[in-house]
Design an enzyme around this catalytic site. Sequence first.
Site, PDB file in Angstrom:
ATOM      1  N   GLY A 178      87.130  52.264  58.716  1.00 25.32           N
ATOM      2  CA  GLY A 178      87.025  52.604  57.051  1.00 25.32           C
ATOM      3  C   GLY A 178      88.457  52.151  56.724  1.00 25.32           C
ATOM      4  O   GLY A 178      89.142  51.327  57.379  1.00 25.32           O
ATOM      5  N   SER A 179      88.938  52.333  55.589  1.00 25.14           N
ATOM      6  CA  SER A 179      89.976  52.055  54.778  1.00 25.14           C
ATOM      7  C   SER A 179      91.310  53.013  55.818  1.00 25.14           C
ATOM      8  O   SER A 179      91.063  53.832  56.164  1.00 25.14           O
ATOM      9  CB  SER A 179      90.142  52.493  53.655  1.00 25.14           C
ATOM     10  OG  SER A 179      90.104  53.878  53.418  1.00 25.14           O
ATOM     11  N   GLY A 217      91.847  53.075  58.746  1.00 30.03           N
ATOM     12  CA  GLY A 217      91.364  53.791  60.332  1.00 30.03           C
ATOM     13  C   GLY A 217      90.376  53.490  60.805  1.00 30.03           C
ATOM     14  O   GLY A 217      89.242  53.182  60.166  1.00 30.03           O
ATOM     15  N   SER A 218      89.898  53.897  62.002  1.00 31.44           N
ATOM     16  CA  SER A 218      88.703  53.930  62.640  1.00 31.44           C
ATOM     17  C   SER A 218      87.941  55.398  62.361  1.00 31.44           C
ATOM     18  O   SER A 218      88.523  56.519  62.191  1.00 31.44           O
ATOM     19  CB  SER A 218      88.677  53.666  64.276  1.00 31.44           C
ATOM     20  OG  SER A 218      89.563  52.455  64.663  1.00 31.44           O
ATOM     21  N   VAL A 219      86.519  55.185  62.308  1.00 31.30           N
ATOM     22  CA  VAL A 219      86.040  56.493  61.922  1.00 31.30           C
ATOM     23  C   VAL A 219      84.992  56.813  63.275  1.00 31.30           C
ATOM     24  O   VAL A 219      84.133  55.881  63.626  1.00 31.30           O
ATOM     25  CB  VAL A 219      85.029  56.267  60.564  1.00 31.30           C
ATOM     26  CG1 VAL A 219      84.235  57.739  60.555  1.00 31.30           C
ATOM     27  CG2 VAL A 219      85.937  55.864  59.640  1.00 31.30           C
ATOM     28  N   GLY A 237      82.644  53.024  62.940  1.00 29.26           N
ATOM     29  CA  GLY A 237      83.041  51.865  62.404  1.00 29.26           C
ATOM     30  C   GLY A 237      84.513  51.980  61.772  1.00 29.26           C
ATOM     31  O   GLY A 237      85.287  52.837  62.162  1.00 29.26           O
ATOM     32  N   LYS A 276      88.196  60.313  60.731  1.00 27.25           N
ATOM     33  CA  LYS A 276      88.787  59.299  60.608  1.00 27.25           C
ATOM     34  C   LYS A 276      90.248  59.392  61.199  1.00 27.25           C
ATOM     35  O   LYS A 276      90.900  60.208  61.074  1.00 27.25           O
ATOM     36  CB  LYS A 276      89.193  58.954  58.955  1.00 27.25           C
ATOM     37  CG  LYS A 276      89.664  57.665  58.928  1.00 27.25           C
ATOM     38  CD  LYS A 276      90.199  57.489  57.416  1.00 27.25           C
ATOM     39  CE  LYS A 276      88.865  57.380  56.609  1.00 27.25           C
ATOM     40  NZ  LYS A 276      89.461  56.765  55.052  1.00 27.25           N
ATOM     41  N   ASP A 324      87.015  52.635  43.405  1.00 31.48           N
ATOM     42  CA  ASP A 324      86.702  51.545  44.650  1.00 31.48           C
ATOM     43  C   ASP A 324      85.342  51.783  44.742  1.00 31.48           C
ATOM     44  O   ASP A 324      84.965  51.861  46.043  1.00 31.48           O
ATOM     45  CB  ASP A 324      87.617  51.805  45.892  1.00 31.48           C
ATOM     46  CG  ASP A 324      87.451  50.467  46.722  1.00 31.48           C
ATOM     47  OD1 ASP A 324      86.847  49.215  46.214  1.00 31.48           O
ATOM     48  OD2 ASP A 324      87.759  50.501  47.922  1.00 31.48           O
TER      49      ASP A 324
END
Length: 231
Positions: free
Chosen positions: A32-33, A35-37, A30, A52, A142
């Site tokens: 993430g903050s 970038g892609s994971v 999916g 990530k 967060d």
Amino acid sequence: MSANNNFTMLSEESLTRQPEEVFDILCKLGEGSYGSVYKALHKESGNIVAIKQVPLDTDLHEIIKEISIMQQCDSPYVVKYYGSYFKNTDLWIIMEYCGAGSVSDIIRLRKKALTECEIATILSDALRGLEYLHSNRKIHRDIKAGNILLNSDGHAKLADFGVAGQLTETISKRNTVIGSPFWMAPEIILEIGYDCVADIWSLGITALEMAEGKPPYADIHPMRAVFYDTD
């Protein structure tokens, strides 16, 4: 293949090689903050990790801050950091794999809120994670269901330290407005200075999110929600 909790930092020799020599990318997990994971296999050990991939044209200062926070943490209730690589235009951050995904993923896939027992179990682990961070003078800033991950054994771990702050001996409270609006403590919104207690507020909102499937005021615009929280 296993998501072995005994897997530790990558060796110096591994970190000098190209990342694709060390890992096989298995699938995308999916976004993430920043970038892609991805789910990946560590070839030498057979362990599963999360990677990530962050484009280098993003805010590297925030990414380096996230890595720094993760490097300093050693708790079963905080996602582990194993090492980083620069590859072409991306930074690869190698982290512990949590096979069950985030709490928000689980709510979305099940299409229903969690039970009281499930919420209590997740909150117990999350509180232990926060206790660890706060005792080391760190604020997550967060906390929300999307940033609490579950491993295959059902244990919850705090993740995504892209906005984490660190307290010092001389500066006891932060003054930066940062985080996700629906989960923000009033003192963050009002910029009156805040400390570790702000994470507890956010965890309380997360408890409501788990019980009701969404945080309070989720049906209105985030900026209107901010004003509701400070009334």
